[in-house]
Motif scaffolding. Sequence first.
Motif, PDB file in Angstrom:
ATOM      1  N   VAL A 172       0.864  -1.180   0.000  1.00  0.00           N
ATOM      2  CA  VAL A 172       0.000   0.000   0.000  1.00  0.00           C
ATOM      3  C   VAL A 172       0.899   1.228   0.000  1.00  0.00           C
ATOM      4  O   VAL A 172       1.765   1.365   0.867  1.00  0.00           O
ATOM      5  CB  VAL A 172      -0.918   0.025   1.236  1.00  0.00           C
ATOM      6  N   SER A 179      -2.564   5.027  -3.201  1.00  0.00           N
ATOM      7  CA  SER A 179      -3.392   6.119  -2.687  1.00  0.00           C
ATOM      8  C   SER A 179      -2.528   7.371  -2.560  1.00  0.00           C
ATOM      9  O   SER A 179      -2.200   7.808  -1.462  1.00  0.00           O
ATOM     10  CB  SER A 179      -3.999   5.724  -1.335  1.00  0.00           C
ATOM     11  N   GLU A 181       5.051   5.015   3.269  1.00  0.00           N
ATOM     12  CA  GLU A 181       4.636   6.400   3.489  1.00  0.00           C
ATOM     13  C   GLU A 181       5.879   7.233   3.738  1.00  0.00           C
ATOM     14  O   GLU A 181       6.798   6.816   4.444  1.00  0.00           O
ATOM     15  CB  GLU A 181       3.672   6.483   4.670  1.00  0.00           C
ATOM     16  N   ALA A 213     -11.336   2.254   0.377  1.00  0.00           N
ATOM     17  CA  ALA A 213     -10.295   1.405   0.945  1.00  0.00           C
ATOM     18  C   ALA A 213     -10.871   0.130   1.536  1.00  0.00           C
ATOM     19  O   ALA A 213     -10.320  -0.966   1.352  1.00  0.00           O
ATOM     20  CB  ALA A 213      -9.522   2.183   2.003  1.00  0.00           C
ATOM     21  N   GLY A 220       0.967   5.229   0.397  1.00  0.00           N
ATOM     22  CA  GLY A 220       0.203   6.381   0.858  1.00  0.00           C
ATOM     23  C   GLY A 220      -0.492   6.087   2.166  1.00  0.00           C
ATOM     24  O   GLY A 220      -1.281   5.135   2.257  1.00  0.00           O
ATOM     25  N   GLY A 233      -5.069   4.980   2.073  1.00  0.00           N
ATOM     26  CA  GLY A 233      -4.027   3.977   2.239  1.00  0.00           C
ATOM     27  C   GLY A 233      -3.990   3.362   3.623  1.00  0.00           C
ATOM     28  O   GLY A 233      -3.878   2.136   3.774  1.00  0.00           O
ATOM     29  N   LEU A 268       3.014  -1.006   4.257  1.00  0.00           N
ATOM     30  CA  LEU A 268       2.538   0.359   4.035  1.00  0.00           C
ATOM     31  C   LEU A 268       3.750   1.258   3.827  1.00  0.00           C
ATOM     32  O   LEU A 268       4.605   1.371   4.706  1.00  0.00           O
ATOM     33  CB  LEU A 268       1.728   0.853   5.233  1.00  0.00           C
TER      34      LEU A 268
END
Length: 401
Positions: free
Chosen positions: A15, A111, A42, A316, A17, A22, A40
Amino acid sequence: MAAPAVAQARPRVVVIGGGAGGATAAKYLVTGGAELDVTLIEQNHNFVTPFTSNLFLAGLKPYEQLVFGYDNLIGRGVRPVFGRVVAIERTARRVRLEDGTLVPYDRLVLSPGIDFRWGDVPGWSEEAAERMPHAWRGGDQIRLLERQLRAVPDGGVIVIIAPPNPYRCPPAPYERASMMAYALKARGVGGARIVILDTKDHFPMQPLFEDGWDRHYTGMIEWQDPGVHGGIKAVDPKAMTVTTDLETHKAALVNVIPPQIAGKLGRDAGLTDESGFCPVDASTMTSLIDPDIHVIGDAAIGGDFPKSGFAANNEAKNTAMVIRHMLLGARLLPVRFTNHCWSTIAPEDAIKNGARYEPRDGKIVMLDPYTSQRDESAELRAKQAHEAAGWYRGMTTDIFG
Protein backbone atom coordinates in the motif's frame (compact mmCIF):
# COMPACT_ATOMS: atom_id res chain seq x y z
CA MET A 1 9.04 -41.14 1.12
CA ALA A 2 7.19 -38.11 -0.15
CA ALA A 3 9.07 -34.83 -0.17
CA PRO A 4 8.12 -32.50 2.69
CA ALA A 5 5.61 -29.84 1.77
CA VAL A 6 7.04 -26.40 1.11
CA ALA A 7 5.17 -23.64 2.89
CA GLN A 8 3.45 -21.24 0.52
CA ALA A 9 4.67 -17.69 1.01
CA ARG A 10 1.96 -15.28 2.05
CA PRO A 11 0.67 -13.06 -0.79
CA ARG A 12 2.34 -9.66 -0.77
CA VAL A 13 0.23 -6.52 -0.79
CA VAL A 14 1.94 -3.15 -0.89
CA VAL A 15 0.00 0.00 0.00
CA ILE A 16 1.48 3.34 -1.03
CA GLY A 17 0.20 6.38 0.86
CA GLY A 18 -0.75 6.64 4.52
CA GLY A 19 -3.75 8.94 4.32
CA ALA A 20 -7.44 8.19 4.70
CA GLY A 21 -7.36 5.73 1.82
CA GLY A 22 -4.03 3.98 2.24
CA ALA A 23 -4.03 3.65 6.03
CA THR A 24 -7.59 2.28 6.00
CA ALA A 25 -6.72 -0.24 3.29
CA ALA A 26 -3.67 -1.46 5.21
CA LYS A 27 -5.69 -1.89 8.40
CA TYR A 28 -8.55 -3.78 6.77
CA LEU A 29 -6.23 -6.01 4.76
CA VAL A 30 -4.84 -7.51 8.00
CA THR A 31 -8.13 -7.51 9.93
CA GLY A 32 -8.83 -10.84 11.58
CA GLY A 33 -5.25 -12.04 11.18
CA ALA A 34 -5.52 -12.47 7.42
CA GLU A 35 -2.54 -14.36 5.97
CA LEU A 36 -1.26 -11.46 3.93
CA ASP A 37 2.12 -9.74 3.97
CA VAL A 38 1.01 -6.08 4.04
CA THR A 39 3.55 -3.28 3.65
CA LEU A 40 2.54 0.36 4.03
CA ILE A 41 4.93 2.80 2.35
CA GLU A 42 4.64 6.40 3.49
CA GLN A 43 7.08 9.27 3.26
CA ASN A 44 6.08 10.87 6.57
CA HIS A 45 5.83 9.45 10.09
CA ASN A 46 2.61 11.38 10.75
CA PHE A 47 -0.48 12.27 8.75
CA VAL A 48 -2.20 15.63 9.07
CA THR A 49 -5.87 15.37 8.15
CA PRO A 50 -6.99 17.97 5.59
CA PHE A 51 -10.59 17.28 6.64
CA THR A 52 -11.62 19.53 9.57
CA SER A 53 -8.43 21.62 9.15
CA ASN A 54 -10.69 24.62 8.48
CA LEU A 55 -11.69 24.44 12.15
CA PHE A 56 -8.04 24.92 13.05
CA LEU A 57 -8.05 28.12 10.99
CA ALA A 58 -11.03 29.33 13.01
CA GLY A 59 -9.33 28.63 16.32
CA LEU A 60 -11.93 25.98 17.10
CA LYS A 61 -9.50 23.05 17.02
CA PRO A 62 -5.84 22.74 18.04
CA TYR A 63 -3.41 21.65 15.36
CA GLU A 64 -2.34 18.64 17.42
CA GLN A 65 -5.80 17.11 17.01
CA LEU A 66 -5.23 16.91 13.25
CA VAL A 67 -2.05 14.80 13.55
CA PHE A 68 -2.02 10.97 13.57
CA GLY A 69 0.71 8.35 13.58
CA TYR A 70 0.89 4.71 12.53
CA ASP A 71 1.74 2.86 15.75
CA ASN A 72 -1.67 1.19 16.00
CA LEU A 73 -1.45 -0.08 12.42
CA ILE A 74 1.98 -1.51 13.12
CA GLY A 75 0.57 -3.25 16.19
CA ARG A 76 -2.07 -4.90 13.99
CA GLY A 77 0.55 -6.48 11.75
CA VAL A 78 1.11 -3.87 9.05
CA ARG A 79 4.80 -3.49 8.15
CA PRO A 80 5.73 0.17 7.75
CA VAL A 81 8.35 1.48 5.37
CA PHE A 82 9.00 5.19 5.77
CA GLY A 83 10.59 6.50 2.62
CA ARG A 84 9.97 8.19 -0.72
CA VAL A 85 8.84 6.10 -3.66
CA VAL A 86 10.66 7.05 -6.85
CA ALA A 87 9.14 4.47 -9.21
CA ILE A 88 6.43 1.86 -9.55
CA GLU A 89 7.98 -0.77 -11.81
CA ARG A 90 4.78 -2.27 -13.12
CA THR A 91 6.24 -4.99 -15.34
CA ALA A 92 8.40 -6.36 -12.51
CA ARG A 93 5.61 -5.71 -9.97
CA ARG A 94 7.81 -3.90 -7.51
CA VAL A 95 8.23 -0.48 -5.93
CA ARG A 96 11.55 1.34 -5.91
CA LEU A 97 12.42 3.68 -3.05
CA GLU A 98 14.78 6.64 -3.08
CA ASP A 99 17.42 4.68 -1.13
CA GLY A 100 17.36 1.88 -3.73
CA THR A 101 15.18 -0.52 -1.74
CA LEU A 102 12.93 -2.70 -3.91
CA VAL A 103 9.59 -3.84 -2.49
CA PRO A 104 7.85 -6.56 -4.56
CA TYR A 105 4.08 -6.99 -4.64
CA ASP A 106 1.37 -9.35 -5.83
CA ARG A 107 -1.23 -6.58 -5.53
CA LEU A 108 -0.54 -2.88 -5.19
CA VAL A 109 -2.91 -0.37 -3.57
CA LEU A 110 -2.02 3.16 -4.64
CA SER A 111 -3.39 6.12 -2.69
CA PRO A 112 -1.19 9.07 -3.69
CA GLY A 113 -3.69 11.86 -3.09
CA ILE A 114 -3.79 14.95 -5.26
CA ASP A 115 -1.27 17.20 -6.92
CA PHE A 116 -1.72 20.60 -8.52
CA ARG A 117 -1.68 22.04 -12.01
CA TRP A 118 0.90 24.57 -10.90
CA GLY A 119 0.89 26.64 -14.08
CA ASP A 120 -2.86 27.06 -14.42
CA VAL A 121 -3.16 30.15 -12.18
CA PRO A 122 -1.13 32.89 -13.95
CA GLY A 123 1.73 34.08 -11.75
CA TRP A 124 1.30 31.37 -9.12
CA SER A 125 3.79 28.54 -8.61
CA GLU A 126 5.13 26.11 -6.05
CA GLU A 127 7.49 28.84 -4.88
CA ALA A 128 4.65 31.38 -4.77
CA ALA A 129 2.72 29.05 -2.45
CA GLU A 130 5.06 30.15 0.34
CA ARG A 131 3.42 33.61 0.16
CA MET A 132 0.02 32.66 -1.25
CA PRO A 133 -0.61 29.24 0.34
CA HIS A 134 -2.94 26.58 -0.98
CA ALA A 135 -3.21 24.79 2.41
CA TRP A 136 -4.92 21.91 0.62
CA ARG A 137 -2.66 19.11 1.84
CA GLY A 138 -2.34 19.86 5.57
CA GLY A 139 0.99 20.20 7.34
CA ASP A 140 3.11 23.32 7.02
CA GLN A 141 0.76 24.95 4.51
CA ILE A 142 -2.27 24.96 6.81
CA ARG A 143 -0.13 26.42 9.62
CA LEU A 144 1.19 29.09 7.25
CA LEU A 145 -2.36 30.04 6.25
CA GLU A 146 -3.41 30.19 9.91
CA ARG A 147 -0.50 32.55 10.75
CA GLN A 148 -1.40 34.79 7.83
CA LEU A 149 -5.05 34.83 8.87
CA ARG A 150 -4.10 35.95 12.39
CA ALA A 151 -2.15 38.85 10.85
CA VAL A 152 -5.01 40.25 8.74
CA PRO A 153 -5.55 43.85 9.90
CA ASP A 154 -8.66 45.99 10.20
CA GLY A 155 -9.99 46.63 6.70
CA GLY A 156 -7.88 43.80 5.28
CA VAL A 157 -8.96 41.88 2.19
CA ILE A 158 -8.70 38.10 1.87
CA VAL A 159 -8.92 36.59 -1.61
CA ILE A 160 -9.73 32.92 -2.07
CA ILE A 161 -9.34 31.48 -5.56
CA ALA A 162 -11.63 28.42 -5.76
CA PRO A 163 -10.76 25.57 -8.16
CA PRO A 164 -12.61 23.95 -11.06
CA ASN A 165 -14.09 20.46 -10.76
CA PRO A 166 -13.00 17.84 -9.89
CA TYR A 167 -11.12 18.63 -6.72
CA ARG A 168 -10.70 17.38 -3.16
CA CYS A 169 -13.68 18.02 -0.84
CA PRO A 170 -16.09 20.11 -2.95
CA PRO A 171 -17.64 22.23 -0.11
CA ALA A 172 -14.31 22.92 1.62
CA PRO A 173 -13.38 26.28 0.01
CA TYR A 174 -16.70 27.72 1.18
CA GLU A 175 -16.42 26.25 4.66
CA ARG A 176 -12.93 27.79 4.72
CA ALA A 177 -14.36 31.22 3.90
CA SER A 178 -16.88 30.74 6.73
CA MET A 179 -14.18 29.79 9.24
CA MET A 180 -11.95 32.68 8.17
CA ALA A 181 -14.86 35.08 8.68
CA TYR A 182 -15.54 33.57 12.09
CA ALA A 183 -11.88 33.99 13.10
CA LEU A 184 -11.85 37.64 12.01
CA LYS A 185 -15.10 38.37 13.80
CA ALA A 186 -13.94 36.61 16.98
CA ARG A 187 -10.73 38.64 16.95
CA GLY A 188 -12.64 41.87 16.48
CA VAL A 189 -11.09 42.73 13.14
CA GLY A 190 -13.15 45.59 11.75
CA GLY A 191 -14.03 46.14 8.10
CA ALA A 192 -12.27 43.02 6.82
CA ARG A 193 -13.82 41.16 3.93
CA ILE A 194 -13.35 37.92 2.01
CA VAL A 195 -13.66 37.76 -1.77
CA ILE A 196 -14.09 34.32 -3.34
CA LEU A 197 -13.09 34.30 -6.99
CA ASP A 198 -14.57 31.10 -8.33
CA THR A 199 -13.77 29.27 -11.56
CA LYS A 200 -17.26 27.68 -11.44
CA ASP A 201 -20.69 29.20 -11.94
CA HIS A 202 -22.06 27.47 -8.83
CA PHE A 203 -20.79 25.48 -5.87
CA PRO A 204 -22.08 22.73 -3.52
CA MET A 205 -24.82 23.75 -1.09
CA GLN A 206 -24.53 27.34 -2.34
CA PRO A 207 -27.93 28.59 -1.07
CA LEU A 208 -27.14 27.18 2.38
CA PHE A 209 -23.72 28.79 2.58
CA GLU A 210 -24.97 32.14 1.32
CA ASP A 211 -27.83 32.10 3.80
CA GLY A 212 -25.36 31.32 6.60
CA TRP A 213 -23.03 34.09 5.49
CA ASP A 214 -25.89 36.58 5.56
CA ARG A 215 -26.88 35.51 9.08
CA HIS A 216 -23.44 35.22 10.70
CA TYR A 217 -21.09 37.43 8.67
CA THR A 218 -23.20 40.14 7.08
CA GLY A 219 -21.28 41.94 4.35
CA MET A 220 -18.02 40.06 5.02
CA ILE A 221 -18.04 37.40 2.26
CA GLU A 222 -18.50 38.14 -1.43
CA TRP A 223 -18.67 35.29 -3.96
CA GLN A 224 -17.96 36.04 -7.62
CA ASP A 225 -18.46 33.59 -10.47
CA PRO A 226 -16.60 33.90 -13.80
CA GLY A 227 -19.49 35.85 -15.25
CA VAL A 228 -18.78 38.59 -12.71
CA HIS A 229 -14.98 38.68 -12.43
CA GLY A 230 -14.27 37.64 -16.03
CA GLY A 231 -11.40 35.30 -15.16
CA ILE A 232 -8.18 35.33 -13.14
CA LYS A 233 -5.62 37.24 -15.23
CA ALA A 234 -2.67 37.30 -12.83
CA VAL A 235 -1.56 36.94 -9.25
CA ASP A 236 1.51 38.78 -7.95
CA PRO A 237 2.91 37.17 -4.78
CA LYS A 238 5.31 40.07 -4.09
CA ALA A 239 2.68 42.77 -4.43
CA MET A 240 -0.04 40.51 -2.93
CA THR A 241 -2.46 41.36 -5.71
CA VAL A 242 -4.96 39.36 -7.72
CA THR A 243 -6.07 40.80 -11.05
CA THR A 244 -9.26 39.81 -12.83
CA ASP A 245 -11.05 41.29 -15.83
CA LEU A 246 -13.13 43.29 -13.34
CA GLU A 247 -10.53 44.72 -10.95
CA THR A 248 -7.25 44.28 -9.09
CA HIS A 249 -7.51 43.21 -5.46
CA LYS A 250 -4.80 44.35 -3.06
CA ALA A 251 -4.92 41.63 -0.42
CA ALA A 252 -3.61 40.99 3.06
CA LEU A 253 -3.95 37.26 2.39
CA VAL A 254 -4.39 35.24 -0.80
CA ASN A 255 -5.41 31.58 -0.63
CA VAL A 256 -4.94 29.97 -4.05
CA ILE A 257 -6.69 26.60 -4.31
CA PRO A 258 -5.46 25.47 -7.72
CA PRO A 259 -6.82 22.98 -10.27
CA GLN A 260 -6.02 19.43 -9.18
CA ILE A 261 -4.81 16.15 -10.67
CA ALA A 262 -3.77 12.77 -9.35
CA GLY A 263 -0.66 12.59 -7.19
CA LYS A 264 2.67 12.40 -9.01
CA LEU A 265 3.15 8.68 -8.42
CA GLY A 266 -0.02 7.87 -10.31
CA ARG A 267 1.01 10.06 -13.21
CA ASP A 268 4.61 8.84 -13.33
CA ALA A 269 3.41 5.22 -13.34
CA GLY A 270 1.28 5.91 -16.42
CA LEU A 271 -1.99 5.24 -14.58
CA THR A 272 -3.79 8.49 -15.51
CA ASP A 273 -5.95 9.37 -18.49
CA GLU A 274 -6.66 12.70 -20.18
CA SER A 275 -8.51 13.89 -17.05
CA GLY A 276 -5.26 13.82 -15.07
CA PHE A 277 -6.77 11.25 -12.68
CA CYS A 278 -6.55 7.45 -12.52
CA PRO A 279 -9.51 5.65 -14.12
CA VAL A 280 -10.72 2.60 -12.19
CA ASP A 281 -13.33 -0.13 -12.33
CA ALA A 282 -15.74 0.91 -9.60
CA SER A 283 -16.58 -2.67 -8.57
CA THR A 284 -12.96 -3.38 -7.53
CA MET A 285 -11.14 -0.01 -7.70
CA THR A 286 -8.76 -1.79 -10.09
CA SER A 287 -6.86 0.45 -12.47
CA LEU A 288 -8.21 0.32 -16.01
CA ILE A 289 -4.58 0.59 -17.13
CA ASP A 290 -2.93 -2.04 -14.90
CA PRO A 291 -5.04 -4.90 -13.48
CA ASP A 292 -2.50 -5.60 -10.70
CA ILE A 293 -3.03 -2.15 -9.17
CA HIS A 294 -5.95 -0.70 -7.23
CA VAL A 295 -6.16 3.11 -7.05
CA ILE A 296 -8.19 4.64 -4.23
CA GLY A 297 -8.83 8.05 -2.73
CA ASP A 298 -8.58 11.44 -4.39
CA ALA A 299 -6.37 10.18 -7.26
CA ALA A 300 -9.07 7.84 -8.57
CA ILE A 301 -11.86 8.78 -10.92
CA GLY A 302 -14.67 6.38 -11.61
CA GLY A 303 -18.04 8.07 -11.70
CA ASP A 304 -20.16 10.13 -9.31
CA PHE A 305 -18.22 9.53 -6.09
CA PRO A 306 -16.75 12.77 -4.66
CA LYS A 307 -13.16 13.19 -3.52
CA SER A 308 -13.26 13.23 0.28
CA GLY A 309 -11.80 11.52 3.32
CA PHE A 310 -15.09 9.69 3.84
CA ALA A 311 -15.04 8.47 0.23
CA ALA A 312 -11.41 7.33 0.45
CA ASN A 313 -12.16 5.38 3.63
CA ASN A 314 -15.11 3.68 1.88
CA GLU A 315 -13.09 2.83 -1.20
CA ALA A 316 -10.29 1.41 0.95
CA LYS A 317 -12.57 -0.95 2.87
CA ASN A 318 -14.15 -2.27 -0.30
CA THR A 319 -10.75 -2.67 -1.93
CA ALA A 320 -9.37 -4.60 1.05
CA MET A 321 -12.37 -6.94 0.86
CA VAL A 322 -11.83 -7.47 -2.88
CA ILE A 323 -8.12 -8.19 -2.46
CA ARG A 324 -8.73 -10.64 0.39
CA HIS A 325 -11.20 -12.42 -1.86
CA MET A 326 -8.74 -12.48 -4.79
CA LEU A 327 -5.76 -13.72 -2.79
CA LEU A 328 -7.29 -15.73 0.04
CA GLY A 329 -10.74 -16.68 -1.18
CA ALA A 330 -12.33 -14.64 1.61
CA ARG A 331 -16.01 -13.78 1.48
CA LEU A 332 -17.01 -11.17 -1.08
CA LEU A 333 -20.00 -9.01 -0.23
CA PRO A 334 -21.73 -6.63 -2.64
CA VAL A 335 -19.67 -3.50 -3.10
CA ARG A 336 -21.48 -0.42 -1.82
CA PHE A 337 -20.29 3.11 -1.07
CA THR A 338 -21.55 5.98 1.07
CA ASN A 339 -20.42 9.54 1.56
CA HIS A 340 -21.53 12.13 4.11
CA CYS A 341 -20.09 15.60 4.37
CA TRP A 342 -20.56 18.15 7.15
CA SER A 343 -19.62 21.80 6.59
CA THR A 344 -19.33 24.23 9.49
CA ILE A 345 -20.62 27.75 8.87
CA ALA A 346 -20.38 28.79 12.54
CA PRO A 347 -19.57 26.84 15.73
CA GLU A 348 -23.19 25.76 16.28
CA ASP A 349 -24.31 25.88 12.66
CA ALA A 350 -23.31 22.97 10.40
CA ILE A 351 -24.91 21.80 7.18
CA LYS A 352 -24.50 18.43 5.51
CA ASN A 353 -25.09 16.44 2.38
CA GLY A 354 -24.48 12.90 1.23
CA ALA A 355 -25.71 9.89 -0.70
CA ARG A 356 -25.23 6.21 -1.17
CA TYR A 357 -23.53 4.84 -4.26
CA GLU A 358 -23.05 1.57 -6.08
CA PRO A 359 -21.08 0.29 -9.07
CA ARG A 360 -22.96 0.05 -12.35
CA ASP A 361 -21.22 -0.81 -15.61
CA GLY A 362 -17.84 -0.06 -14.05
CA LYS A 363 -18.81 3.41 -12.79
CA ILE A 364 -19.83 4.64 -9.34
CA VAL A 365 -23.44 5.82 -9.55
CA MET A 366 -25.09 8.11 -6.98
CA LEU A 367 -28.35 7.01 -5.38
CA ASP A 368 -30.65 8.73 -2.85
CA PRO A 369 -28.81 12.04 -2.40
CA TYR A 370 -29.82 14.35 0.44
CA THR A 371 -28.84 17.81 1.63
CA SER A 372 -29.66 20.19 4.45
CA GLN A 373 -32.49 22.69 3.99
CA ARG A 374 -32.50 26.46 4.52
CA ASP A 375 -35.37 26.37 7.01
CA GLU A 376 -33.72 23.96 9.45
CA SER A 377 -33.95 24.93 13.11
CA ALA A 378 -31.02 26.25 15.09
CA GLU A 379 -31.28 23.12 17.24
CA LEU A 380 -30.86 20.85 14.22
CA ARG A 381 -27.92 22.85 12.92
CA ALA A 382 -26.24 22.61 16.33
CA LYS A 383 -26.91 18.87 16.41
CA GLN A 384 -25.25 18.54 13.01
CA ALA A 385 -22.21 20.44 14.25
CA HIS A 386 -21.86 17.90 17.06
CA GLU A 387 -22.43 15.07 14.56
CA ALA A 388 -19.50 16.40 12.56
CA ALA A 389 -17.24 16.29 15.60
CA GLY A 390 -18.37 12.75 16.37
CA TRP A 391 -17.83 11.68 12.78
CA TYR A 392 -14.25 12.95 12.88
CA ARG A 393 -13.47 11.03 16.06
CA GLY A 394 -15.02 7.87 14.65
CA MET A 395 -13.41 8.24 11.24
CA THR A 396 -9.89 8.83 12.51
CA THR A 397 -10.25 5.92 14.94
CA ASP A 398 -11.40 3.72 12.07
CA ILE A 399 -8.40 4.77 9.97
CA PHE A 400 -5.59 4.92 12.51
CA GLY A 401 -6.95 3.16 15.61
